[in-house]
Write a protein that holds these residues in place. Sequence first.
Motif, PDB file in Angstrom:
ATOM      1  N   TYR A  42      12.764  -4.231 -13.783  1.00 18.27           N
ATOM      2  CA  TYR A  42      12.583  -4.938 -12.661  1.00 18.27           C
ATOM      3  C   TYR A  42      13.040  -4.462 -11.321  1.00 18.27           C
ATOM      4  N   VAL A  43      12.202  -4.059 -10.609  1.00 18.92           N
ATOM      5  CA  VAL A  43      12.554  -3.264  -9.398  1.00 18.92           C
ATOM      6  C   VAL A  43      12.532  -4.200  -7.995  1.00 18.92           C
ATOM      7  N   PRO A  44      13.512  -4.256  -7.039  1.00 15.07           N
ATOM      8  CA  PRO A  44      13.321  -4.698  -5.776  1.00 15.07           C
ATOM      9  C   PRO A  44      12.545  -3.817  -4.757  1.00 15.07           C
ATOM     10  N   VAL A  45      11.565  -4.456  -4.058  1.00 13.73           N
ATOM     11  CA  VAL A  45      10.771  -3.533  -2.998  1.00 13.73           C
ATOM     12  C   VAL A  45      10.842  -4.147  -1.889  1.00 13.73           C
ATOM     13  N   GLY A  46      11.214  -3.225  -0.960  1.00 15.96           N
ATOM     14  CA  GLY A  46      11.780  -3.791   0.436  1.00 15.96           C
ATOM     15  C   GLY A  46      10.421  -4.026   1.242  1.00 15.96           C
ATOM     16  N   ASN A  47      10.946  -3.892   2.719  1.00 18.31           N
ATOM     17  CA  ASN A  47       9.693  -4.716   3.538  1.00 18.31           C
ATOM     18  C   ASN A  47       8.727  -3.754   4.103  1.00 18.31           C
ATOM     19  N   SER A  48       7.779  -4.285   4.765  1.00 20.81           N
ATOM     20  CA  SER A  48       6.691  -3.792   5.190  1.00 20.81           C
ATOM     21  C   SER A  48       6.855  -3.156   6.756  1.00 20.81           C
ATOM     22  N   ASN A  49       6.169  -2.214   7.144  1.00 15.34           N
ATOM     23  CA  ASN A  49       6.296  -1.547   8.481  1.00 15.34           C
ATOM     24  C   ASN A  49       4.900  -1.504   9.157  1.00 15.34           C
ATOM     25  N   PRO A  50       4.816  -1.862  10.506  1.00 13.79           N
ATOM     26  CA  PRO A  50       5.967  -1.972  11.324  1.00 13.79           C
ATOM     27  C   PRO A  50       6.895  -3.250  10.928  1.00 13.79           C
ATOM     28  N   ALA A  51       7.943  -3.303  11.261  1.00 12.43           N
ATOM     29  CA  ALA A  51       8.865  -4.243  10.711  1.00 12.43           C
ATOM     30  C   ALA A  51       8.572  -5.696  11.222  1.00 12.43           C
ATOM     31  N   PHE A  52       8.273  -5.689  12.647  1.00 10.84           N
ATOM     32  CA  PHE A  52       8.546  -6.967  13.256  1.00 10.84           C
ATOM     33  C   PHE A  52       6.799  -7.197  13.975  1.00 10.84           C
ATOM     34  N   TYR A  53       6.009  -6.562  13.819  1.00  9.88           N
ATOM     35  CA  TYR A  53       4.521  -6.710  14.104  1.00  9.88           C
ATOM     36  C   TYR A  53       3.543  -6.614  13.070  1.00  9.88           C
ATOM     37  N   GLY A  54       2.856  -7.418  12.503  1.00  8.25           N
ATOM     38  CA  GLY A  54       2.072  -7.452  11.544  1.00  8.25           C
ATOM     39  C   GLY A  54       0.545  -7.547  11.781  1.00  8.25           C
ATOM     40  N   GLY A  55       0.074  -7.427  13.084  1.00  4.45           N
ATOM     41  CA  GLY A  55      -1.357  -7.239  13.398  1.00  4.45           C
ATOM     42  C   GLY A  55      -1.830  -6.628  13.034  1.00  4.45           C
TER      43      GLY A  55
END
Length: 521
Positions: free
Chosen positions: A251-264
Amino acid sequence: MRPAIVLGGLGLIVGASSALAQAGPTQDELNNAQGNTSDWLYATHDYTGQRHVALDQINAGNAHDLQPVCLYQLGEATTFQTNSIVYEGVLYVSTPLLTVAIDASNCSELWRHAWEPRDQPSIPSQRGLAMKDGLLVRGTTDGYVFALDAVDGEMVWAVNMRPSDTFESVSMAPLIYEDLVIVGPAGTDSGWAAALDLQTGDEVWRFNTMPGPGDPALETWSDPEALFAGEVGGGSVWTVMSFDQEAGLLYVPVGNSNPAFYGGDRLGDNLYTNSVVALDVHTGELQWHYQLEPHGVHNWDTSQAGPLFTATIESEERDLLAATGKNGVLHIIDRDTHEAHFTVPVTTMKNVDLPLTPEGVHVCPGYLGGVQWNGPAYNPGTGLLYVGAVDWCSVFFVDPEAPRGGGFEFDPPESARGWVTAVDPSNGSVRWRYRANAPVIASVTTTSGDVVFTGTLAGDFLALNARSGDELYRFNTGGAMAGGIVTYGIGERQYVAAMSGNQSGLWGSRGSPTVVIFALP
């Protein structure tokens, strides 16, 4: 050799072991580590990640009598976020550059190794090491993984895991199973988990946390070409894993997506970011996944995939997984149905669903989280999960032209606090909450003596009553606590070793890397 400092007039401990391990721990010892009370063989004690030890010499009735036995100062002015391991009376501990073996009862140094960076260092964090068959394995801030001989600290092998055009580091504590060392990177826009050969460091398999052509998860990214070109991405694997031996699932924890604060530019859920992925340990093939934070825009990584445990829910025993992240929510996930039975906030929640604006939105939890790199503990005696958390809000703002799509500003440091929360996983109810005077990033460890050990960024080592949350003992270690806390028995005595001295600069963190060992008089 750096001398140990013996405290409290206790002197050296009669019967303490200073003999170094020769060829262990074996796979059989790792398989049965959950019941081991003399060693701490994995970053979270054992493959389940429960951080529970069946020791009760230190208990809720006498924990107030704890005293520091000795301390060991590593002498490197750096962050100290490690999860140490203990084997046959020896404690192994790491910083970004140093790997050190000390006597686990009196802090005397046995050997030390200093890594000389071979590339540009990146994120200045190192969160632990792993050990099997006489080899210690760990990662570096310049993207290497290396193995040392546990007897003398001599280098056995080192491999570069960093692609030439990136600045990835390997901060997580590896997991070793059979002849496989499983690791992942921090600070990446194209994440992965990989298995290396324990004896040589050669890569055996790799799972990419960013989907490629033909992967159904690609449908969760609005612009696949931008993903392939590295214009969007993410998916770091920077914290410890858990492992179900019977099912053969990692079981692997995967981090956030980038750009971190803009998802457009990355509309959609953005799998496999902010998720737990279950992989076949032998092949790295995906078996299932659970996403904690679809399409994240707050830099809220999934930081823990574990512990694994069983509990009775609606009169039926279920195999469960606890998962947490910087979004400040505990997810109690069914390992058979792959769905959450309960989600429980473990810190202050405010404006978490509001869209970010250029002017800024005040959000709790803030940029620091939430639950950081040390996740929950589980005590089978009380049947409760214990979660340490940060309570510190931030203003987040979006800017599509900024390198990370925006930014953040912390609330004043004096407003930062922390929590330890006890949750009943059978119904999702909160049994108690302990309000800490500073963020709780250090690990949470439980024992059969009804004690919960943890620490704060203010430097306070804490012992709490596991059933009520009452404070039993407090000792200021002189440095911020952000690493592991381990407990183990040597001879007739139970010890607790705490890591102190996180110099990350967050919340005025202070102190140099120091191991402080506690015991009863």
